[in-house]
Scaffold this active site. Structure first.
Site, mmCIF file in Angstrom:
data_model
loop_
_atom_site.group_PDB
_atom_site.id
_atom_site.type_symbol
_atom_site.label_atom_id
_atom_site.label_comp_id
_atom_site.label_asym_id
_atom_site.label_seq_id
_atom_site.Cartn_x
_atom_site.Cartn_y
_atom_site.Cartn_z
ATOM 1 N N HIS A 101 0.799 -1.229 0.000
ATOM 2 C CA HIS A 101 0.000 0.000 0.000
ATOM 3 C C HIS A 101 0.830 1.277 0.000
ATOM 4 O O HIS A 101 0.292 2.371 -0.197
ATOM 5 C CB HIS A 101 -0.981 -0.006 1.182
ATOM 6 N N ASP A 124 -9.994 -0.293 4.000
ATOM 7 C CA ASP A 124 -8.805 -0.886 4.596
ATOM 8 C C ASP A 124 -9.067 -1.248 6.054
ATOM 9 O O ASP A 124 -9.820 -0.551 6.737
ATOM 10 C CB ASP A 124 -7.669 0.157 4.524
ATOM 11 N N HIS A 126 -6.724 -0.967 8.112
ATOM 12 C CA HIS A 126 -5.800 -0.054 8.789
ATOM 13 C C HIS A 126 -6.020 1.378 8.304
ATOM 14 O O HIS A 126 -6.499 1.597 7.194
ATOM 15 C CB HIS A 126 -4.357 -0.467 8.508
ATOM 16 N N ASP A 128 -3.439 3.540 7.956
ATOM 17 C CA ASP A 128 -2.262 3.889 7.142
ATOM 18 C C ASP A 128 -1.888 5.366 7.271
ATOM 19 O O ASP A 128 -1.477 6.005 6.298
ATOM 20 C CB ASP A 128 -2.487 3.531 5.661
ATOM 21 N N HIS A 141 4.289 1.063 4.153
ATOM 22 C CA HIS A 141 2.903 0.774 3.732
ATOM 23 C C HIS A 141 1.890 1.156 4.813
ATOM 24 O O HIS A 141 0.689 1.180 4.533
ATOM 25 C CB HIS A 141 2.735 -0.687 3.286
ATOM 26 N N ASP A 229 -7.489 -1.866 -0.090
ATOM 27 C CA ASP A 229 -6.559 -2.868 0.425
ATOM 28 C C ASP A 229 -7.369 -4.140 0.642
ATOM 29 O O ASP A 229 -8.395 -4.111 1.329
ATOM 30 C CB ASP A 229 -5.960 -2.364 1.740
ATOM 31 N N ASP A 231 -6.954 -6.410 2.572
ATOM 32 C CA ASP A 231 -7.131 -6.773 3.983
ATOM 33 C C ASP A 231 -8.298 -6.026 4.625
ATOM 34 O O ASP A 231 -8.637 -6.279 5.785
ATOM 35 C CB ASP A 231 -5.834 -6.637 4.789
ATOM 36 N N GLU A 274 -2.040 -4.982 -2.002
ATOM 37 C CA GLU A 274 -1.697 -5.958 -0.959
ATOM 38 C C GLU A 274 -2.136 -7.383 -1.285
ATOM 39 O O GLU A 274 -2.365 -8.194 -0.375
ATOM 40 C CB GLU A 274 -2.234 -5.522 0.418
#
Length: 302
Positions: A101, A124, A126, A128, A141, A229, A231, A274
């Protein structure tokens, strides 16, 4: 989004932004899962512009000022920014495949050439939004949103053009469930709109996406970028990611989110990041990515 787009694909085989090798094969995995055929079947014109050149081999220059592989990430993101800027200038729709990312630093820098008031949906697990001062790992990332907002190491912040590329009030994070303490403070300080898994569970994805789209529309954005992302989804559906977090967005909720983005007519660029085939099961994570791409670009069941 108009029905038939001129879509240009860009692959970013970048794995220097994190610690688990293999995500550099993500663009190939997404292509192998049939991304081009899927988009063409919907009616879009697709040009694959190939991959950004990223050096492979053993890692060197691991740590600089608390950042891992700073120069490698900077170089790849600079090349990506130039590619994306040239595509937007040519009125192409940039669709970028990753890669870790950290590449979003380059995507958003390139988009800033055309868009002064870009909206961003950050899909996402996260946020980030770490900097080298708050990051527990030094992995870039975990920093692309902060960098794009003008915070962090100047070498990253000044990629392609000096300073911030997007505004905090134009960002919506969807699916967050793993946020570091420093990120939490920054999100509150900047007033960034976040829909965590709590809101998705409580209110449903329809409500969350309606709120996100209304929020960004009220900002008079001149473009909308989706940074997705894999994830963000629950690892049940996307095992091939470097930093899985249980309790994520479901497969069907994610398709609904993509369909609602398509219906909004606002989207002007997107990236899917990712995908790590080494951690995956029979390329299933790339298959999910391509399915979501289908929904995002107007695929219909009936």
């Amino acid at each position: 989004m108009e029905k038939n787009l001129n879509i240009s694909l860009v692959g970013v085989p970048l794995d220097y932004g994190q610690s688990r090798r293999g995500v550099d094969m993500g663009p190939s995995a997404i292509r192998y899962a049939g991304a081009v055929a899927r988009l063409e079947a919907i009616g879009h014109q697709v040009t694959d512009t190939g991959d950004i050149a990223v050096p492979t081999g053993e890692r060197v220059g691991q740590d600089q000022e608390g950042l891992k592989n700073l120069d490698e990430v900077t170089n790849a993101c600079t090349d990506l920014a130039e590619r994306v800027a040239s595509l937007t200038k040519a009125e192409e729709f940039p669709l970028v495949f990753g890669g870790d990312h950290s590449m979003a630093i380059g995507t958003l820098a390139g988009l800033s050439e055309k868009y002064d008031n870009l909206g961003v949906i950050w899909y996402d697990a996260h946020a980030d939004i770490n900097t080298e001062a708050t990051s527990p790992s030094g992995n870039i990332h975990g920093m692309p949103l902060a960098v794009s907002l003008g915070m962090g190491h100047e070498q990253l912040v000044n990629i392609y053009k000096d300073g911030k590329k997007i505004k905090p009030e134009n960002v919506v994070i969807i699916g967050a469930r793993s946020v570091d303490p420093g990120e939490r403070e920054l999100i509150k300080e900047l007033g960034i709109k976040v829909f965590t898994m709590h809101e998705i569970d409580r209110d449903g994805m329809t409500s969350v996406m309606n709120q996100a789209i209304e929020y960004l529309t009220a900002k008079n954005i001149d473009g909308l970028h989706l940074s997705l992302d894999l994830d963000g989804l629950d690892p049940l559906y996307t095992p091939g990611v470097g930093t899985p977090v249980p309790g994520g967005i479901s497969y069907r909720e994610s398709h609904l989110a993509m369909e609602m983005l398509q219906d909004s007519g606002l989207l002007t660029s997107a990236e899917f990041v990712e995908v790590n085939p080494i951690l995956d099961d029979k390329n299933g994570t790339a298959d999910v990515a391509v399915g979501l791409i289908g929904s995002l670009f107007g695929e219909k069941l009936l």
